[in-house]
Design an enzyme around this catalytic site. Structure first.
Site, short mmCIF file in Angstrom:
data_model
loop_
_atom_site.label_atom_id
_atom_site.label_comp_id
_atom_site.label_asym_id
_atom_site.label_seq_id
_atom_site.Cartn_x
_atom_site.Cartn_y
_atom_site.Cartn_z
N HIS A 251 0.83 -1.20 0.00
CA HIS A 251 0.00 0.00 0.00
C HIS A 251 0.86 1.25 0.00
O HIS A 251 2.03 1.23 0.36
CB HIS A 251 -0.92 0.02 1.23
N CYS A 252 0.23 2.37 -0.40
CA CYS A 252 0.83 3.69 -0.24
C CYS A 252 -0.18 4.56 0.50
O CYS A 252 -0.75 4.10 1.50
CB CYS A 252 1.28 4.27 -1.58
N THR A 253 -0.43 5.79 0.07
CA THR A 253 -1.38 6.64 0.78
C THR A 253 -2.78 6.54 0.19
O THR A 253 -3.74 6.26 0.89
CB THR A 253 -0.90 8.11 0.79
N THR A 259 1.17 2.10 -5.42
CA THR A 259 0.49 0.81 -5.33
C THR A 259 0.02 0.35 -6.70
O THR A 259 0.09 -0.84 -7.03
CB THR A 259 -0.70 0.93 -4.37
#
Length: 357
Positions: A251-253, A259
């Site tokens: 995941h990222c933000t 992602t």
């Protein structure tokens, strides 16, 4: 066929959080049981959960005569080689799984791709896609997501029940410090920082065209940037660490850019067609629609026009990544080998762990 039965962003933070951390496909597939010597006959299969407590299961299985749909050990529908049926589902279940059992060939296990959590909007299964040669990517093994810092205790319990054992965090150190991940009990947290504190892409564009250009350049960096290559090598290595891929989430933000490339690279390595990879990438526009609108609706029109390209995923962004692959490496296979250190042995292991049929 009848059934048998708070959004706040400073301008600099927005650029970092969206680019860097920054209807949809729904189906799923892995085998309900081993059928040696038999290929999965389904050329298409989807499950879509609905807010009214039902699920729609659709399929296409050329060459078969009958397909039986089973859930939790009982038959819930029957149909022919092509069918679609809507059935009631059990309230409170973590996921609604369906086994599509053909009269010839191997079955598939299907679920809606979205994992519904209180603290995320874009947590979904990476599986359920058919490859060019007729195999299927297993579901329930690898997941992609937006930020995990707002997961509730109930969310964490659900992810533990779903078997999440490894969380790969693609965000910068500043993002991780501002919004630390919450992970299920017993899960391992692994940092795979695509930018590694480089400070790249943190300025705010002044026009929509500048914003789109920044996103395009960012997607190129995700392929050829040194820190990006190291991060994605770590992701693929973690998925094929010798213990199988079960329970990995990256995941990222926003779960759409860093992602998005992780997912696109994984699916492409597995042999999923380009148009399917693009559809999965663009699905973030659907899953993040409400969150994006919450940002844009509170901005003056001119400012919203600049921010929108940062919030979106667009075909040109992902195409820029694939263009960079061709320009820097010559082919996707060379990118795997030279860019992210996936050799023939590891690629074979990846396919063995994640493909069926």
């Amino acid at each position: 066929m009848t059934p048998v039965t708070r959004v706040k962003y400073s301008s600099a933070a927005l650029a970092a959080a969206l680019l860097l951390g920054l209807a949809a496909p729904t189906a799923s597939a892995h085998p309900a049981a081993a059928h040696p010597g038999h290929r999965v006959p389904f050329t298409a299969a989807t499950v879509t959960d609905h807010a009214d407590g039902t699920s729609t299961i659709s399929w296409d299985a050329p060459g078969t005569h009958r397909v039986t749909v089973r859930s939790e050990g009982r038959t819930v529908a029957r149909g022919g080689a092509t069918g679609s049926v809507t059935v009631p589902t059990r309230a409170g279940a973590d996921r609604h799984w369906f086994d599509l059992v053909p009269d010839r060939g191997a079955p598939l296990r299907l679920a809606d791709r979205l994992i519904r959590l209180q603290g995320t909007a874009n947590f979904r299964d990476a599986g359920g896609y058919r490859t060019r040669d007729g195999q299927w990517v297993r579901m329930g093994e690898v997941y992609r997501s937006d930020a995990l810092d707002r997961l509730t205790d109930a969310d964490l319990a659900k992810l533990r029940r779903l078997g999440v054992r490894t969380v790969l965090d693609l965000r910068m150190q500043s993002e991780r410090a501002a919004a630390p991940d919450r992970v299920p009990a017993g899960a391992t947290h692994v940092v795979a920082d695509v930018l590694a504190g480089s400070g790249t892409f943190t300025s705010m564009p002044g026009t929509p065209a500048e914003a789109e250009a920044m996103m395009t350049e960012g997607n190129r960096f995700m392929v050829s940037g040194d820190t990006a290559k190291a991060a994605y090598a770590a992701v693929l290595d973690e998925i094929t660490d010798g213990a199988g891929a079960d329970g990995v989430v990256f995941h990222c933000t926003a779960g759409k850019d860093r992602t998005g490339w992780a997912e696109a690279a994984l699916l492409t390595a597995l042999g999923v067609p380009e148009e399917t990879v693009m559809a999965d990438y663009l699905a973030s526009n659907t899953y993040r629609a409400a969150a994006n609108e919450a940002v844009l609706s509170h901005l003056p029109p001119a400012q919203a026009a600049v921010y929108k390209p940062l919030l979106d995923v667009r075909p040109g962004y992902l195409n820029a990544s694939f263009d960079e692959v061709r320009e820097e490496f010559g082919s996707f296979r060379a990118y795997l080998r030279e860019g992210v250190a996936v050799d023939a042995h590891q690629l074979k292991a990846l396919k063995r762990d994640l493909l069926v049929g």
